[in-house]
Design a protein around this motif. Sequence first.
Motif, PDB file in Angstrom:
ATOM      1  N   HIS A  51      36.763  37.315  61.284  1.00 60.61           N
ATOM      2  CA  HIS A  51      36.799  38.379  60.272  1.00 60.61           C
ATOM      3  C   HIS A  51      36.648  39.748  60.931  1.00 60.61           C
ATOM      4  CE1 HIS A  51      35.541  40.743  56.725  1.00 60.61           C
ATOM      5  NE2 HIS A  51      36.409  39.938  56.104  1.00 60.61           N
ATOM      6  N   ILE A  54      40.108  40.473  62.718  1.00 64.92           N
ATOM      7  CA  ILE A  54      41.269  40.703  61.853  1.00 64.92           C
ATOM      8  C   ILE A  54      41.046  41.871  60.892  1.00 64.92           C
ATOM      9  CG2 ILE A  54      42.730  39.662  60.085  1.00 64.92           C
ATOM     10  CD1 ILE A  54      42.256  36.977  61.465  1.00 64.92           C
ATOM     11  N   HIS A  55      39.853  41.942  60.287  1.00 66.69           N
ATOM     12  CA  HIS A  55      39.539  42.989  59.318  1.00 66.69           C
ATOM     13  C   HIS A  55      38.264  43.721  59.738  1.00 66.69           C
ATOM     14  CE1 HIS A  55      42.527  41.202  56.723  1.00 66.69           C
ATOM     15  NE2 HIS A  55      41.901  40.032  56.788  1.00 66.69           N
TER      16      HIS A  55
END
Length: 161
Positions: A51, A54-55
């Motif tokens: 996470h 990616i974000h």
Amino acid sequence: MTSILLELKTHKIRNRNKKVALICFFVLSIICVVADIFIGSQGLTFSQVIHALIHPQSSDIASKIIVWDIRMPMALMAPLIGGALALAGAQMQTTLNNPLADPYTFGVSAAAGFGASLVITNVIAIPFYSGSVSNSVNGLYYVLINHFFNCRYFISKANIN
């Protein structure tokens, strides 16, 4: 004629084996870099790391800092530094025509240590640089000074003979 064909065949097999080994080591190094990002002393879960990768804007601040500011730079710099050290070692061995040459032969280690000790004790400082960058720049500076004096010594010795 058959011996030439046999040698050609063994050469192709050896060449193919080298390519396979090179590809395997490249894939293994990529796996190690990725594993270095996921493994650390802080117990982040696999999903937290994914996470944060990616974000990064929507992940929690601790995961983002750990992944992007601590683990990622180390993981990406390790292969580059290793390659640079290997290249420097090969250059020293080629220059001296000695397979046992090391950084102590040219005085590179002593010069870099001297520059780092001057920065650490604040005897000399490069303005506008942080501590680690200043240590690296000063180490390079003293290595270049050492190289300059060594080149002058070897040139003067060559002119004498």
